[in-house]
Design an enzyme around this catalytic site. Structure first.
Site, PDB file in Angstrom:
ATOM      1  N   PHE A 292      -2.686  -2.713  -1.012  1.00 24.37           N
ATOM      2  CA  PHE A 292      -4.131  -2.829  -1.177  1.00 24.37           C
ATOM      3  C   PHE A 292      -4.674  -4.131  -0.609  1.00 24.37           C
ATOM      4  O   PHE A 292      -5.863  -4.244  -0.293  1.00 24.37           O
ATOM      5  CB  PHE A 292      -4.512  -2.685  -2.660  1.00 24.37           C
ATOM      6  CG  PHE A 292      -4.501  -3.959  -3.456  1.00 24.37           C
ATOM      7  CD1 PHE A 292      -5.650  -4.701  -3.641  1.00 24.37           C
ATOM      8  CD2 PHE A 292      -3.326  -4.413  -4.050  1.00 24.37           C
ATOM      9  CE1 PHE A 292      -5.649  -5.877  -4.379  1.00 24.37           C
ATOM     10  CE2 PHE A 292      -3.311  -5.571  -4.796  1.00 24.37           C
ATOM     11  CZ  PHE A 292      -4.475  -6.311  -4.966  1.00 24.37           C
ATOM     12  N   LYS A 293      -3.814  -5.124  -0.418  1.00 25.54           N
ATOM     13  CA  LYS A 293      -4.271  -6.409   0.119  1.00 25.54           C
ATOM     14  C   LYS A 293      -4.855  -6.261   1.522  1.00 25.54           C
ATOM     15  O   LYS A 293      -5.666  -7.086   1.957  1.00 25.54           O
ATOM     16  CB  LYS A 293      -3.109  -7.404   0.141  1.00 25.54           C
ATOM     17  CG  LYS A 293      -2.429  -7.641  -1.212  1.00 25.54           C
ATOM     18  CD  LYS A 293      -3.330  -8.330  -2.196  1.00 25.54           C
ATOM     19  CE  LYS A 293      -2.679  -8.490  -3.559  1.00 25.54           C
ATOM     20  NZ  LYS A 293      -1.610  -9.467  -3.615  1.00 25.54           N
TER      21      LYS A 293
END
Length: 474
Positions: free
Chosen positions: A111-112
């Site tokens: 998700f980063k």
């Protein structure tokens, strides 16, 4: 939009805080005021693609970037096939009243990427406009480092010095970082835990003379550019859930989010989304065995642990015992009062604890935040059960989120579980949970077999200073 420090003082506009990281007084940059989204605003946003929505949301905070430039940056960040899913963030039903928000479709399968891909584009834009260079100093417990390095690799005006804890990440996570051969990427494996890495970053970042001499910046979640980009996917998820509702029922329709949490950046973005007007009922914070945040939201006592008491767990990206972004929430909790916030962090330095138990009743009633802890056995059983019952494979961190979410599912309130990474990044744990080996594809095998480039270093501030001084762009 002007920015201030949580501990007092003006910091300038978005582009200023994008490059600076920590405020000179050690505080974090926050907007002077949070923009608000009305029902009409949300309906206008509903028709936008993800890059267009990101432009609209980030544009509320980045008012010093011309809108046409910001649209180009967001299109470059989220377009061009960088994300596997056409919609960038797909939503899927995973059973038990839960919906998975697919945030791991980007280049590093975590998700980063949602924030880092934007940040890479934005940093390059600002540095070119100002004819400057930036040396990024960061710390990672797993996915932040690879996402930052893949977003910034090969850029002429940026170097990356990324600290990671020796032996505390999965083989896949190490390979994604250490296999990069770009000259502007410097991987440093530090003896200790993530919090040791984070403390080194903070010490150098608060040394204003060293910071300015070497043009140090940050891409950890203390960088507000990342927070603004993450707010966008909370808005997107709410819009997609309510797409199927009759228009008359959309306004005020509440959803809840379950968020695996280590450094408090992801769930902080949800807190801001709720404060801006997104109808969020609950923000469910999921901790692993390093459950300092769970203890705080259950008791009001924030007691960070030292390195010796920070456990190495099977959800390693959450092996954090001192959550940098919590200060931004406490700032809001204390009425956005910089003096009270600074006093709280002075208390932390003096006593290794902040006592905010007097505010405990407000955590859920006002901010909607509830919390829980997931253990190794919990995540194994959660992975096993979702696979067997629903045909869904979860990574260990997302499994922590789903496990804690189970206690907070309510009839008529969709529970959105934020995905943190693809399961392939944690093949050993998936094998342990399911009793079957994940078949690695050729690309993954090549990644794991690739030569790695990393410098091992003692937990030594002076050694780190010397390393950066010799290699920093100027």
């Amino acid at each position: 939009m002007q920015y201030i420090s949580t501990r007092g003082g003006a910091l300038g506009q978005f582009c200023d805080v994008l490059l600076e990281g920590l405020a000179p007084n050690g505080g974090l940059a926050v907007p002077e005021r949070l923009p608000q989204l009305s029902t009409d605003d949300l309906e206008r946003l509903r028709l936008l693609t993800y890059p267009q929505l990101a432009t609209a949301i980030i544009g509320l905070f980045a008012t010093d970037i011309p809108r046409e430039d910001l649209a180009r940056l967001c299109e470059s960040a989220y377009g061009g096939g960088k994300f596997a899913a056409e919609e960038i963030v797909p939503l899927s039903d995973i059973g038990e009243g839960m919906t998975l928000v697919g945030l791991s479709e980007g280049p590093t399968l975590a998700f980063k990427d949602m924030a880092m891909q934007f940040l890479g584009e934005a940093l390059e834009h600002v540095l070119e406009k100002s004819d400057r260079v930036l040396n990024i100093l960061g710390a990672t417990s797993g996915d932040t480092g690879s996402a930052a390095e893949h977003a910034l690799r090969g850029r002429e005006r940026v170097s990356v010095f990324m600290l990671s804890p020796q032996g505390r990440m999965s083989a896949f996570q190490r390979a994604q970082m250490y296999s990069l051969q770009d000259e502007n990427v410097h991987n440093i494996a530090v003896e200790g835990v993530f919090d040791d890495c984070q403390n080194l970053v903070k010490r150098l970042s608060t040394d204003l003379e060293f910071k300015r001499a070497h043009s140090l910046g940050a891409v950890n979640s203390i960088n507000f550019g990342r927070i603004s980009a993450q707010i966008a996917y909370y808005v997107w998820a709410w819009l997609r859930v309510t797409d199927t509702l009759p228009e008359a029922e959309r306004a005020g329709f509440e959803v809840s989010f379950a968020v695996p949490s280590g450094n408090f950046g992801n769930i902080l973005s949800g807190h801001y989304a709720k404060s801006m007007g997104i109808p969020i009922r609950k923000l469910v914070l999921a901790s692993n065995e390093n459950n300092v945040l769970d203890e705080f939201f259950r008791t009001g006592h924030y007691r960070p642990r030292n390195a010796e008491n920070t456990l190495a767990t099977s959800s390693p990206s959450m092996d954090v015992s001192r959550a940098s972004n919590l200060e931004r929430f406490v700032f809001d909790l204390l009425g956005r009062d910089p003096e009270r916030t600074a006093a709280a962090w002075h208390e932390l330095e003096e006593r290794d604890e902040i006592d905010l138990s007097s505010e405990l009743h407000r955590f859920e009633s006002e901010f909607g935040i509830v919390s829980g802890t997931s253990t190794h056995d919990d995540r194994l059983s959660t992975i096993r059960e979702f696979s067997a019952n629903n045909g869904v494979l979860l990574d260990p961190h997302t499994a922590d989120g789903a496990k804690v979410a189970r206690d907070h599912v309510e009839d008529g309130v969709p529970m959105l579980v934020l995905e943190t990474a693809k399961p392939a990044k944690f093949a050993d744990l998936i094998t342990e949970a399911l009793g079957t080996t994940i078949e690695l594809d050729a690309e993954t095998r090549a990644l794991l077999d690739a030569p790695q480039r990393v410098v091992e270093m003692a937990h030594d501030e002076q050694q780190l200073r010397a390393f950066i001084s010799e290699r920093a762009l100027s």
